[in-house]
Scaffold this motif. Structure first.
Motif, short mmCIF file in Angstrom:
data_model
loop_
_atom_site.label_atom_id
_atom_site.label_comp_id
_atom_site.label_asym_id
_atom_site.label_seq_id
_atom_site.Cartn_x
_atom_site.Cartn_y
_atom_site.Cartn_z
N ASP A 37 -47.29 -48.71 8.59
CA ASP A 37 -48.26 -48.32 9.61
C ASP A 37 -49.39 -49.33 9.64
OD1 ASP A 37 -48.76 -45.50 11.25
OD2 ASP A 37 -50.59 -46.68 10.95
N LYS A 38 -49.86 -49.64 10.83
CA LYS A 38 -50.91 -50.65 11.00
C LYS A 38 -52.27 -50.16 10.50
CE LYS A 38 -51.86 -49.23 15.78
NZ LYS A 38 -51.86 -49.65 17.20
N ASN A 39 -52.45 -48.84 10.43
CA ASN A 39 -53.72 -48.28 9.99
C ASN A 39 -53.70 -47.94 8.50
OD1 ASN A 39 -55.12 -48.04 12.64
ND2 ASN A 39 -53.45 -46.63 13.09
N ARG A 40 -54.90 -47.89 7.92
CA ARG A 40 -55.04 -47.40 6.56
C ARG A 40 -55.10 -45.87 6.60
NH1 ARG A 40 -53.78 -50.91 2.51
NH2 ARG A 40 -54.67 -52.99 2.92
N PHE A 41 -54.34 -45.25 5.71
CA PHE A 41 -54.31 -43.80 5.65
C PHE A 41 -55.25 -43.30 4.55
CE2 PHE A 41 -51.12 -44.04 8.65
CZ PHE A 41 -50.53 -42.82 8.93
N PRO A 42 -55.86 -42.12 4.78
CA PRO A 42 -55.78 -41.25 5.96
C PRO A 42 -56.49 -41.88 7.16
CG PRO A 42 -56.65 -40.08 4.03
CD PRO A 42 -56.68 -41.53 3.71
N ARG A 43 -56.01 -41.55 8.35
CA ARG A 43 -56.59 -42.04 9.59
C ARG A 43 -56.57 -40.96 10.65
NH1 ARG A 43 -52.65 -40.32 11.76
NH2 ARG A 43 -50.76 -41.39 12.45
N ASP A 44 -57.50 -41.04 11.61
CA ASP A 44 -57.56 -40.06 12.69
C ASP A 44 -56.51 -40.40 13.75
OD1 ASP A 44 -59.68 -38.38 11.83
OD2 ASP A 44 -61.11 -39.95 12.38
N GLY A 48 -55.05 -32.75 19.96
CA GLY A 48 -55.67 -31.44 19.76
C GLY A 48 -55.31 -30.82 18.43
N GLY A 49 -54.20 -31.27 17.85
CA GLY A 49 -53.81 -30.78 16.52
C GLY A 49 -53.24 -29.38 16.54
N VAL A 50 -52.35 -29.10 17.50
CA VAL A 50 -51.74 -27.78 17.61
C VAL A 50 -50.30 -27.82 17.13
CG1 VAL A 50 -51.16 -25.87 19.16
CG2 VAL A 50 -53.21 -27.24 19.59
N LEU A 51 -49.95 -26.89 16.24
CA LEU A 51 -48.57 -26.72 15.80
C LEU A 51 -48.05 -25.41 16.35
CD1 LEU A 51 -48.45 -27.65 12.00
CD2 LEU A 51 -48.03 -29.11 13.96
N GLU A 65 -51.87 -25.94 2.77
CA GLU A 65 -52.88 -26.98 2.54
C GLU A 65 -53.00 -27.92 3.74
OE1 GLU A 65 -50.56 -26.13 0.31
OE2 GLU A 65 -51.88 -25.11 -1.13
N LEU A 66 -51.94 -28.02 4.53
CA LEU A 66 -51.96 -28.92 5.68
C LEU A 66 -52.44 -28.24 6.96
CD1 LEU A 66 -48.59 -30.87 5.19
CD2 LEU A 66 -50.88 -31.47 4.39
N ILE A 67 -52.67 -26.94 6.90
CA ILE A 67 -53.08 -26.16 8.07
C ILE A 67 -54.55 -25.81 7.97
CG2 ILE A 67 -52.76 -23.98 9.32
CD1 ILE A 67 -49.80 -24.14 8.46
N VAL A 97 -54.23 -28.01 13.07
CA VAL A 97 -54.31 -28.95 11.96
C VAL A 97 -55.32 -30.04 12.31
CG1 VAL A 97 -51.93 -28.55 11.25
CG2 VAL A 97 -52.43 -30.43 12.83
N VAL A 98 -55.87 -30.66 11.27
CA VAL A 98 -56.69 -31.86 11.43
C VAL A 98 -55.74 -33.03 11.19
CG1 VAL A 98 -58.64 -33.18 10.52
CG2 VAL A 98 -58.77 -30.67 10.66
N ARG A 99 -55.53 -33.84 12.21
CA ARG A 99 -54.48 -34.85 12.14
C ARG A 99 -54.68 -35.84 10.99
NH1 ARG A 99 -50.98 -35.92 16.39
NH2 ARG A 99 -50.17 -37.44 14.91
N LYS A 100 -55.91 -36.14 10.67
CA LYS A 100 -56.17 -37.06 9.55
C LYS A 100 -55.54 -36.53 8.27
CE LYS A 100 -60.00 -39.46 7.28
NZ LYS A 100 -61.47 -39.67 7.27
N ASP A 101 -55.69 -35.24 8.03
CA ASP A 101 -55.15 -34.62 6.82
C ASP A 101 -53.66 -34.32 6.95
OD1 ASP A 101 -57.76 -34.63 5.82
OD2 ASP A 101 -58.20 -32.66 6.69
N PHE A 102 -53.25 -33.84 8.13
CA PHE A 102 -51.87 -33.45 8.34
C PHE A 102 -50.92 -34.64 8.23
CE2 PHE A 102 -48.26 -32.52 11.25
CZ PHE A 102 -47.77 -31.39 10.61
#
Length: 406
Positions: A37-44, A48-51, A65-67, A97-102
């Motif tokens: 991945d081109k970005n450093r993780f965690p990254r935004d 909307g972060g809907v599952l 923990e991911l929710i 979910v918060v995509r950075k964490d998920f």
């Protein structure tokens, strides 16, 4: 001369839900995988972060923990805000979910399964040879593999270089921010049932705004559908977003005391690519245009496609068949699973946003809870074939009764 630094069975470009899911399932099958991945993780990630509930059922390993929170209901407003439909249930209809964490959590699951992960590294080119694929990196290195999965977003380099993609006549463009709040403030304002909100055609824009209350933040955003040749500027969408945020605060639809978050933007595909496979290559997630155009939910399709891509790659490696003809099995898998749903949702979105039809349709739907319940069941469980004709028949009946004043 190409400097090959390492060799893998599968190289996956893009570590979002599609790429991380493919990596996890491939590694569990004993396949040697490199996830880039081109970005450093965690990254935004603009989302909307809907599952959906069906996502939680299909991928039962998604842990609490991911929710961030669960939503038990929602409201969808017409463009005038004079009409709305509302759903309130005793069981969750979605998870936030918060995509950075998920996304980081999904990558960690892949790594635990045996995936090699390199972040902060961009893939800049791909070369398909008779006996292997070569992926070139921005640090001058190259890696080789039997297969490559492109999960690198809507403007996918893999799709472009392979000749498969970026043929999008229309895209969704959005701005959003995750506004932080104390959890007790959100409990008081949205209750613990975390009711979401959607506003169709805010200020006449061909799109919608949303409010997704999470555990300790609110995801607020607005998106519009535009032609890829449109001259609409980013500045005008920024102005619209601030007008939308002012509207929400003025009507106390979000807590009025705000600690500003970071406004971010992005593009979303609204239609899948015609072809998502080639010799030694598969595309999944946004790179393949796999997104629900009605709800903006891309996570379910991305993870599902990632699983199908993993299954297809594993079979291809086992049988030593990496040509396009064999890899076409992947497209059959995802189209059979959610292809019809994407088409139906696209038609519904077009119907809702055309002219002032949203006013009439939302008004009609608000009068018939049964059809709303059917729509909710179809959306959360994904049983399109079972429910779509029931919904069409009931809606036609409702439309006719309204026309004759019955």
């Amino acid at each position: 001369m190409v400097k090959i630094v390492s060799s893998y069975d599968v190289v996956i470009v893009g570590a979002g839900p599609a790429g991380a899911t493919a990596a996890k399932f491939l590694s569990e099958k004993g396949v040697k995988v490199l996830l880039l991945d081109k970005n450093r993780f965690p990254r935004d990630k603009p989302c909307g972060g809907v599952l959906s509930v069906k996502t939680l059922k299909r991928f039962s390993y998604i842990s609490e923990e991911l929710i961030s929170s669960y939503s038990f209901g929602g409201r969808i407003y017409s463009s005038s805000q004079n009409h709305h439909i509302e759903v309130q249930l005793e069981k969750p209809i979605a998870a936030f979910v918060v995509r950075k964490d998920f996304d980081h959590g999904l990558v960690q699951l892949a790594v635990k399964s045996g995936t090699s992960f390199r972040d902060g590294v961009s893939a800049t080119d791909i070369q398909i040879l008779k006996e292997k694929a070569i992926v070139r990196l921005d640090n001058g290195d190259s890696v080789e593999s039997e297969l490559v999965i492109g999960a690198d977003g809507v403007w996918s380099m893999i799709a472009k270089k392979s000749g498969l993609g970026q043929h999008y006549p229309y895209v969704g463009r959005c701005l959003y921010e995750e506004i932080p709040y104390a959890q007790n403030v959100l409990d008081e304002h949205f209750t613990k049932k975390r009711t979401f909100q959607m506003y169709l055609k805010f200020r006449g824009v061909y799109g919608f705004g949303w409010v997704a209350p999470k555990k300790d933040c609110v995801n607020v955003g607005i998106g519009e559908i535009q032609s890829t040749g449109s001259q609409r500027t980013k500045h005008s969408l920024q102005e619209l977003y601030h007008e939308y945020l002012h509207f929400l605060k003025e009507h106390k639809l979000i807590p009025t005391i705000i600690s500003p978050g970071k406004t971010q933007g992005g593009f979303l595909p609204l239609h899948p690519l015609d072809k998502t496979f080639a010799d030694r290559i598969l595309l999944c997630g946004d790179a393949a245009g796999q997104m629900n155009p009605l709800t903006g939910d891309g996570i379910h399709y991305a993870m599902s496609a990632g699983k199908f891509a993993a299954d297809t790659c594993a079979m291809a490696i086992e049988s030593s068949k990496t040509n396009a003809s064999f890899l076409s099995k992947y497209q059959t898998l995802w189209k059979n699973d959610f292809g019809e749903e994407m088409k139906l949702c696209g038609r519904v979105l077009k119907m809702l946003l055309k002219g002032n039809r949203d006013e009439k349709y939302i008004r009609l739907l608000s009068r018939d809870q049964q059809i709303v319940d059917l729509l909710l069941t179809m959306a959360t469980e994904g049983r399109i074939q079972e429910y779509q004709w029931k919904i069409i028949r009931r809606f036609v009946s409702l439309y006719v009764r309204d026309f004759f004043g019955l």
